[in-house]
Design an enzyme around this catalytic site. Structure first.
Site, PDB file in Angstrom:
ATOM      1  N   HIS A   1      -4.451  -7.960 -24.606  1.00 22.45           N
ATOM      2  CA  HIS A   1      -4.042  -9.145 -25.368  1.00 22.45           C
ATOM      3  C   HIS A   1      -2.582  -9.057 -25.775  1.00 22.45           C
ATOM      4  O   HIS A   1      -2.150  -9.757 -26.689  1.00 22.45           O
ATOM      5  CB  HIS A   1      -4.945  -9.297 -26.588  1.00 22.45           C
ATOM      6  CG  HIS A   1      -6.364  -9.544 -26.181  1.00 22.45           C
ATOM      7  ND1 HIS A   1      -6.860 -10.810 -25.935  1.00 22.45           N
ATOM      8  CD2 HIS A   1      -7.378  -8.681 -25.912  1.00 22.45           C
ATOM      9  CE1 HIS A   1      -8.129 -10.712 -25.557  1.00 22.45           C
ATOM     10  NE2 HIS A   1      -8.463  -9.431 -25.533  1.00 22.45           N
TER      11      HIS A   1
ATOM     12  N   GLU B   1      10.393  14.001 -20.807  1.00 21.40           N
ATOM     13  CA  GLU B   1      11.268  15.138 -21.127  1.00 21.40           C
ATOM     14  C   GLU B   1      11.252  16.115 -19.937  1.00 21.40           C
ATOM     15  O   GLU B   1      12.226  16.820 -19.699  1.00 21.40           O
ATOM     16  CB  GLU B   1      10.816  15.842 -22.421  1.00 21.40           C
ATOM     17  CG  GLU B   1      11.943  16.641 -23.070  1.00 21.40           C
ATOM     18  CD  GLU B   1      11.637  17.087 -24.498  1.00 21.40           C
ATOM     19  OE1 GLU B   1      12.176  16.495 -25.443  1.00 21.40           O
ATOM     20  OE2 GLU B   1      10.860  18.043 -24.661  1.00 21.40           O
TER      21      GLU B   1
ATOM     22  N   LYS C   1       8.857  25.868 -32.529  1.00 18.53           N
ATOM     23  CA  LYS C   1       9.111  26.971 -31.600  1.00 18.53           C
ATOM     24  C   LYS C   1      10.365  27.728 -32.028  1.00 18.53           C
ATOM     25  O   LYS C   1      10.363  28.937 -32.147  1.00 18.53           O
ATOM     26  CB  LYS C   1       9.253  26.396 -30.189  1.00 18.53           C
ATOM     27  CG  LYS C   1       9.461  27.429 -29.134  1.00 18.53           C
ATOM     28  CD  LYS C   1       9.448  26.799 -27.754  1.00 18.53           C
ATOM     29  CE  LYS C   1       9.993  27.798 -26.739  1.00 18.53           C
ATOM     30  NZ  LYS C   1       9.993  27.282 -25.387  1.00 18.53           N
TER      31      LYS C   1
ATOM     32  N   GLY D   1       7.890  23.508 -25.284  1.00 17.23           N
ATOM     33  CA  GLY D   1       7.388  22.728 -26.420  1.00 17.23           C
ATOM     34  C   GLY D   1       6.350  21.693 -26.017  1.00 17.23           C
ATOM     35  O   GLY D   1       5.282  21.569 -26.636  1.00 17.23           O
ATOM     36  N   ARG D   2       6.629  20.962 -24.966  1.00 17.04           N
ATOM     37  CA  ARG D   2       5.714  19.878 -24.562  1.00 17.04           C
ATOM     38  C   ARG D   2       4.478  20.395 -23.828  1.00 17.04           C
ATOM     39  O   ARG D   2       3.633  19.617 -23.406  1.00 17.04           O
ATOM     40  CB  ARG D   2       6.467  18.836 -23.739  1.00 17.04           C
ATOM     41  CG  ARG D   2       7.240  19.399 -22.554  1.00 17.04           C
ATOM     42  CD  ARG D   2       8.222  18.379 -21.996  1.00 17.04           C
ATOM     43  NE  ARG D   2       9.057  18.919 -20.946  1.00 17.04           N
ATOM     44  CZ  ARG D   2      10.206  19.557 -21.130  1.00 17.04           C
ATOM     45  NH1 ARG D   2      10.656  19.752 -22.331  1.00 17.04           N
ATOM     46  NH2 ARG D   2      10.909  19.984 -20.095  1.00 17.04           N
TER      47      ARG D   2
ATOM     48  N   LYS E   1      21.783  15.523 -30.984  1.00 12.09           N
ATOM     49  CA  LYS E   1      21.551  16.441 -32.117  1.00 12.09           C
ATOM     50  C   LYS E   1      22.882  16.932 -32.665  1.00 12.09           C
ATOM     51  O   LYS E   1      23.103  16.956 -33.873  1.00 12.09           O
ATOM     52  CB  LYS E   1      20.764  17.673 -31.636  1.00 12.09           C
ATOM     53  CG  LYS E   1      19.298  17.481 -31.421  1.00 12.09           C
ATOM     54  CD  LYS E   1      18.677  18.869 -31.206  1.00 12.09           C
ATOM     55  CE  LYS E   1      17.318  18.796 -30.581  1.00 12.09           C
ATOM     56  NZ  LYS E   1      16.792  20.101 -30.186  1.00 12.09           N
TER      57      LYS E   1
ATOM     58  N   GLU F   1      14.808  18.244 -38.235  1.00  8.06           N
ATOM     59  CA  GLU F   1      13.768  17.424 -38.857  1.00  8.06           C
ATOM     60  C   GLU F   1      12.707  18.308 -39.513  1.00  8.06           C
ATOM     61  O   GLU F   1      12.303  18.090 -40.663  1.00  8.06           O
ATOM     62  CB  GLU F   1      13.071  16.527 -37.803  1.00  8.06           C
ATOM     63  CG  GLU F   1      13.935  15.437 -37.213  1.00  8.06           C
ATOM     64  CD  GLU F   1      14.745  15.887 -36.003  1.00  8.06           C
ATOM     65  OE1 GLU F   1      14.946  17.111 -35.827  1.00  8.06           O
ATOM     66  OE2 GLU F   1      15.190  15.012 -35.251  1.00  8.06           O
TER      67      GLU F   1
HETATM   68  O1  F6P Z   1      13.319  17.269 -28.583  1.00  9.06           O
HETATM   69  C1  F6P Z   1      13.696  18.482 -28.085  1.00  9.06           C
HETATM   70  C2  F6P Z   1      12.759  19.584 -28.439  1.00  9.06           C
HETATM   71  O2  F6P Z   1      13.390  20.782 -28.118  1.00  9.06           O
HETATM   72  C3  F6P Z   1      11.411  19.473 -27.728  1.00  9.06           C
HETATM   73  O3  F6P Z   1      11.429  19.945 -26.442  1.00  9.06           O
HETATM   74  C4  F6P Z   1      10.538  20.243 -28.646  1.00  9.06           C
HETATM   75  O4  F6P Z   1       9.199  19.979 -28.382  1.00  9.06           O
HETATM   76  C5  F6P Z   1      11.019  19.729 -29.977  1.00  9.06           C
HETATM   77  O5  F6P Z   1      12.419  19.587 -29.814  1.00  9.06           O
HETATM   78  C6  F6P Z   1      10.699  20.574 -31.158  1.00  9.06           C
HETATM   79  O6  F6P Z   1      11.247  21.847 -31.094  1.00  9.06           O
HETATM   80  P1  F6P Z   1      10.767  23.021 -32.027  1.00  9.06           P
HETATM   81  O7  F6P Z   1       9.335  23.280 -31.773  1.00  9.06           O
HETATM   82  O8  F6P Z   1      11.633  24.184 -31.683  1.00  9.06           O
HETATM   83  O9  F6P Z   1      10.980  22.595 -33.471  1.00  9.06           O
END
Ligand code: F6P
Length: 547
Positions: free
Chosen positions: A392, A361, A214, A275-276, A512, A220
């Site tokens: 199990h 979240e 987003k 995002g979620r 972060k 990452e």
């Molecule tokens: O973990 C925090 C967060 O902002 C989530 O809400 C989101 O889904 C994720 O990081 C990834 O963010 P982006 O789509 O901006 O890379």
């Protein structure tokens, strides 16, 4: 001094229904499900909902008609109806980020009108969907060629959190409908192992990367995206190859361009999609590539069906409202700490992981909209595994442990893989588990089996352990859409009652920021000021790496 934009609300603990529930909880705490079913043999036909393609049996809950009435009063007194309307009409209900919350617009039909700041957003939604469909058709038909003229056979989605969990979950859930001659993989972790393992057997000439983020700034994802670029160019040599092997899904065109992806190959979405809550936006591009535009649209139709049910059904007949209230009942009045989600379908193996972000979240918050610390429990911990594997493993604790763990059992009447009597065996376990949890086994019953006295306490099942049973017809794209929307709206229902902002996520920020600072120290150039524990750990890490 600036003030919070939150409307003044009567604090939750002062609402008449909340107070009445607190008293009522003490009166019914001792009631056993055995008694409730004995007193009302028709309970299993009465306490059910059957709407929007989902049958919910909620009779195996520690509730009476009075409990339900009070919970529904709580929803009314919390202004849930008005909050639902505010969400669906694009009001900026995510007050800490000043954003509308309109994932429901992502699945609205073409002729719907939903305005944000006076602009109807529905045409844009459909324009992106149409572009996604055209792109998917080109990839799936082989019309889109890689830089060296080869057909794309492998698709790797790079993203994390909401830009990964939804796509992974949906791909796994709809695998039955997916292109079996293509490979779909998902890279999320900044741990290089994730990328290395996902690509080790693939040919860069046949591989397309979808960079899903987003913000297009997430550490990452950007790290993995750079690694993917280097990996591709190692084989393809020419930087022009990026145009044929990389597409982006983002709200941030500027950053996409900076990365070197042509914005013609970018699929956008909007700041009003959290995002979620984004698996049905362009973030679902990998899902569409796997199952095709038609199935993707069918999934959206399932979402929309549940949206309409949530928006219009009276609360007593409203699946997300009732589910949200029932889980709140244990969370706030029985001090239950967790909810177990137990899908009895192997295709839903990533559903609990997906729900973890959606629920935790969203509702893992400790202050109200106006910034006061809450005086009650908010979001419970969600966890789970597909049945029957969980049986199990951890079911022992659910049956005989000391905690109340409300469970959601999810099953399908029809299997997509009819093999011998597998499906009957699977579903027999759903029904057996919910029965055993609710009714248990008394000392008398255990004794009657000839158990020696000393062993009896160990073999007793107290029962009275609550569960929902969600029974659906078949795991179709529509069913998946309905199921996800059900949980989205149950989470919303709870967030409204707890008076929290379910749509921000400030809690992930501090870690972060600190990690960014520490990276410099690990790379040797800087030294930071930390507590003695963190300093020693960093020193040891550096020493072991010979730094
Ligand atoms: O973990 C925090 C967060 O902002 C989530 O809400 C989101 O889904 C994720 O990081 C990834 O963010 P982006 O789509 O901006 O890379």
């Amino acid at each position: 001094m600036s003030t919070s934009p939150a409307a003044t609300r009567t604090p939750l603990a002062e609402l008449p229904a909340w107070k009445a529930l607190a008293t009522h909880a003490e009166n019914v705490r001792g009631l056993h499900l055995r008694q409730l079913f004995q007193d009302d043999p028709g309970r299993g036909q009465r306490l059910v909902l059957d709407a929007a393609g989902i049958y919910l049996d909620y009779s195996k809950h520690r509730i009476t008609d009075e409990t339900l009435r009070l919970l529904l009063d709580l929803a009314e007194q919390s202004g849930l109806r008005e909050r639902i309307d505010a969400m669906f009409t694009g009001e900026k209900i995510n007050i800490t980020e000043k954003r509308a919350v309109l994932h429901t617009a992502l699945r609205a039909p073409k002729d719907a009108v939903i305005r944000v700041d006076g602009e109807n957003v529905v045409p844009e939604v459909h324009e992106v969907l149409d572009r996604m469909a055209a792109f998917s058709d080109r990839i799936r038909s082989g019309a889109w060629k890689g830089h060296t003229g080869k057909t794309i056979k492998n698709v790797i989605n790079i993203g994390i959190g909401g830009s990964d969990l939804g796509p992974v979950m949906a791909y796994e859930a709809l695998r039955h409908y997916s292109r079996r001659d293509m490979v779909f993989r998902f890279v999320s972790n900044v741990d290089g192992t994730d990328f290395a393992e996902a690509t080790q057997d693939l040919d860069a000439e046949e591989t397309l990367f979808i960079i899903s983020s987003k913000t297009f700034t997430t550490l990452e994802t950007m790290t993995n995206a750079q690694t993917a670029r280097a990996w591709s160019l190692e084989t393809l040599k020419d930087p022009k190859a990026v145009a044929k092997h990389f597409v982006a899904v983002s709200t941030n065109a500027q950053e996409v361009e900076k990365f070197g992806i042509d914005t013609a190959n970018m699929f956008g979405f909007w700041d009003w999609v959290g995002g979620r809550y984004s698996m049905d936006s362009a973030i679902g591009l990998s899902t569409m590539l796997a199952v095709g535009p038609e199935n993707f649209r069918a999934m959206l139709a399932g979402f929309h069906e549940m949206d309409e049910h949530f928006r219009t059904a009276p609360f007593a007949k409203n699946l997300p409202v009732v589910m949200g209230l029932l889980s709140l009942w244990y969370n706030d009045f029985f001090d239950a700490q967790t909810v177990a989600v137990l899908p009895y379908d192997q295709y839903l193996k990533r559903f609990p992981a997906y729900l973890q972000q959606l629920t935790m979240e969203s509702n893992g918050k400790h202050v109200t909209l106006s910034g006061e610390r809450v005086g009650y429990n908010t979001g419970p911990i969600y966890w789970g595994e597909p049945g029957t594997n969980g049986q199990h493993s951890f079911y022992q604790l659910i049956h005989q442990g000391t905690r109340v763990i409300p469970c959601d059992f999810i099953g399908f009447s029809k299997t997509l893989n009819p093999l011998g009597n597998h499906h009957d065996l699977l579903m027999a376990n759903v029904f057996a588990q919910t029965e055993a949890l609710a009714f248990g086994k008394t000392p008398e019953e255990v004794k009657e089996e000839g158990t020696p006295d000393w062993l009896v306490p160990h073999r007793v099942f107290e029962g009275n352990r609550p569960s929902n049973t969600l029974l659906l017809d078949e795991l179709t794209p529509e069913a998946l859409g309905r199921l996800v929307a059900l949980y989205e709206h149950a989470v919303f229902t709870q967030g409204v009652i707890w008076q929290i902002d379910s749509f921000d996520q400030w809690g992930v920020e501090l870690g972060k920021v600190l990690a960014k600072r520490i990276v410099g120290e690990l790379e040797g150039s800087e030294s930071g000021k930390h507590d003695s524990s963190t300093t020693t750990l960093i020193d040891r890490y550096r020493q072991q790496r010979g730094q």
